[in-house]
Scaffold this motif. Sequence first.
Motif, PDB file in Angstrom:
ATOM      1  N   ASP A  40       0.872  -1.176   0.000  1.00 50.91           N
ATOM      2  CA  ASP A  40       0.000   0.000   0.000  1.00 50.91           C
ATOM      3  C   ASP A  40       0.911   1.228   0.000  1.00 50.91           C
ATOM      4  OD1 ASP A  40      -1.718   2.130   0.535  1.00 50.91           O
ATOM      5  OD2 ASP A  40      -2.941   0.979   1.946  1.00 50.91           O
ATOM      6  N   LEU A  41       1.305   1.654  -1.192  1.00 51.42           N
ATOM      7  CA  LEU A  41       2.261   2.756  -1.329  1.00 51.42           C
ATOM      8  C   LEU A  41       1.779   4.044  -0.661  1.00 51.42           C
ATOM      9  CD1 LEU A  41       5.067   3.392  -2.581  1.00 51.42           C
ATOM     10  CD2 LEU A  41       3.835   4.231  -4.591  1.00 51.42           C
ATOM     11  N   PRO A  42       0.527   4.487  -0.832  1.00 52.85           N
ATOM     12  CA  PRO A  42       0.092   5.719  -0.163  1.00 52.85           C
ATOM     13  C   PRO A  42       0.167   5.640   1.367  1.00 52.85           C
ATOM     14  CG  PRO A  42      -1.432   5.176  -1.941  1.00 52.85           C
ATOM     15  CD  PRO A  42      -0.514   3.995  -1.768  1.00 52.85           C
ATOM     16  N   ALA A  43      -0.230   4.501   1.950  1.00 46.34           N
ATOM     17  CA  ALA A  43      -0.174   4.356   3.410  1.00 46.34           C
ATOM     18  C   ALA A  43       1.270   4.351   3.901  1.00 46.34           C
ATOM     19  CB  ALA A  43      -0.889   3.081   3.850  1.00 46.34           C
ATOM     20  N   ALA A  44       2.137   3.655   3.189  1.00 44.51           N
ATOM     21  CA  ALA A  44       3.552   3.609   3.582  1.00 44.51           C
ATOM     22  C   ALA A  44       4.203   4.982   3.408  1.00 44.51           C
ATOM     23  CB  ALA A  44       4.290   2.555   2.763  1.00 44.51           C
ATOM     24  N   ARG A  45       3.859   5.687   2.348  1.00 44.79           N
ATOM     25  CA  ARG A  45       4.399   7.038   2.110  1.00 44.79           C
ATOM     26  C   ARG A  45       3.988   7.969   3.250  1.00 44.79           C
ATOM     27  NH1 ARG A  45       3.731   9.570  -3.729  1.00 44.79           N
ATOM     28  NH2 ARG A  45       5.814  10.482  -3.769  1.00 44.79           N
ATOM     29  N   SER A  64       8.375   7.856  -7.932  1.00 40.78           N
ATOM     30  CA  SER A  64       7.613   7.572  -9.150  1.00 40.78           C
ATOM     31  C   SER A  64       6.239   7.101  -8.702  1.00 40.78           C
ATOM     32  CB  SER A  64       8.316   6.492  -9.990  1.00 40.78           C
ATOM     33  OG  SER A  64       8.025   5.198  -9.497  1.00 40.78           O
ATOM     34  N   ASP A  65       5.461   6.574  -9.630  1.00 39.62           N
ATOM     35  CA  ASP A  65       4.153   6.024  -9.264  1.00 39.62           C
ATOM     36  C   ASP A  65       4.287   4.719  -8.488  1.00 39.62           C
ATOM     37  OD1 ASP A  65       2.965   8.120 -10.580  1.00 39.62           O
ATOM     38  OD2 ASP A  65       2.532   6.978 -12.412  1.00 39.62           O
ATOM     39  N   HIS A  66       5.499   4.132  -8.453  1.00 39.97           N
ATOM     40  CA  HIS A  66       5.681   2.807  -7.864  1.00 39.97           C
ATOM     41  C   HIS A  66       6.712   2.742  -6.738  1.00 39.97           C
ATOM     42  CE1 HIS A  66       3.159   1.240 -11.037  1.00 39.97           C
ATOM     43  NE2 HIS A  66       3.879   1.941 -11.889  1.00 39.97           N
ATOM     44  N   TRP A  67       7.432   3.833  -6.469  1.00 41.33           N
ATOM     45  CA  TRP A  67       8.434   3.824  -5.408  1.00 41.33           C
ATOM     46  C   TRP A  67       8.686   5.243  -4.903  1.00 41.33           C
ATOM     47  CZ3 TRP A  67      12.610   6.816  -6.646  1.00 41.33           C
ATOM     48  CH2 TRP A  67      12.878   7.016  -8.004  1.00 41.33           C
ATOM     49  N   ILE A  69      10.844   2.736  -0.571  1.00 39.01           N
ATOM     50  CA  ILE A  69       9.680   1.858  -0.491  1.00 39.01           C
ATOM     51  C   ILE A  69       9.223   1.574  -1.919  1.00 39.01           C
ATOM     52  CG2 ILE A  69       9.027   2.562   1.843  1.00 39.01           C
ATOM     53  CD1 ILE A  69       6.872   4.386   0.610  1.00 39.01           C
ATOM     54  N   HIS A  70       9.110   0.299  -2.242  1.00 42.40           N
ATOM     55  CA  HIS A  70       8.714  -0.134  -3.589  1.00 42.40           C
ATOM     56  C   HIS A  70       7.370  -0.845  -3.519  1.00 42.40           C
ATOM     57  CE1 HIS A  70      12.215   0.474  -6.274  1.00 42.40           C
ATOM     58  NE2 HIS A  70      12.911   0.406  -5.148  1.00 42.40           N
TER      59      HIS A  70
END
Length: 141
Positions: free
Chosen positions: A14-19, A34-37, A49-50
């Motif tokens: 969950d990239l948004p939560a981790a960000r 990027s959109d993925h990391w 974070i990837h």
Amino acid sequence: MSLSPFHLAIPVYDLPAARRFYGEVFGLAEGRSSDHWVDFDFFGHQLVIHEHPKTASQESAHCNPVDGHDVPVPHFGVVLEWARWEALAERLRGFGVQFVIEPYVRFKGQVGEQATMFLFDPCGNALEFKAFKDIGQLFAK
């Protein structure tokens, strides 16, 4: 002691939560993304974070007993100066972070005495933060 920064890339499903967790809760400066990391300045080190499907260790953490506590494995983190460790513990408490192992002093009165705390990020990656009043005890037996 002069150390070179390490680079660590970890999976997050969950990239948004981790960000949000690393950026807002920890207060880490964001670097390239990027959109993925996303790159973060992780106390002078490079944490990336990837986006990645949930891993087995994120699904169910393995634990090993250490000083009467179940320590999640794998885990990563940083050894901080004592005052910075205390400030981080208070910051995390202020954000309502649930600790796997509450901040405490481990091996009290023994070789290697250290402050430590364990927690999970929103994607199940285990983190440990340590501090030594005597950094010379870092590798002491």
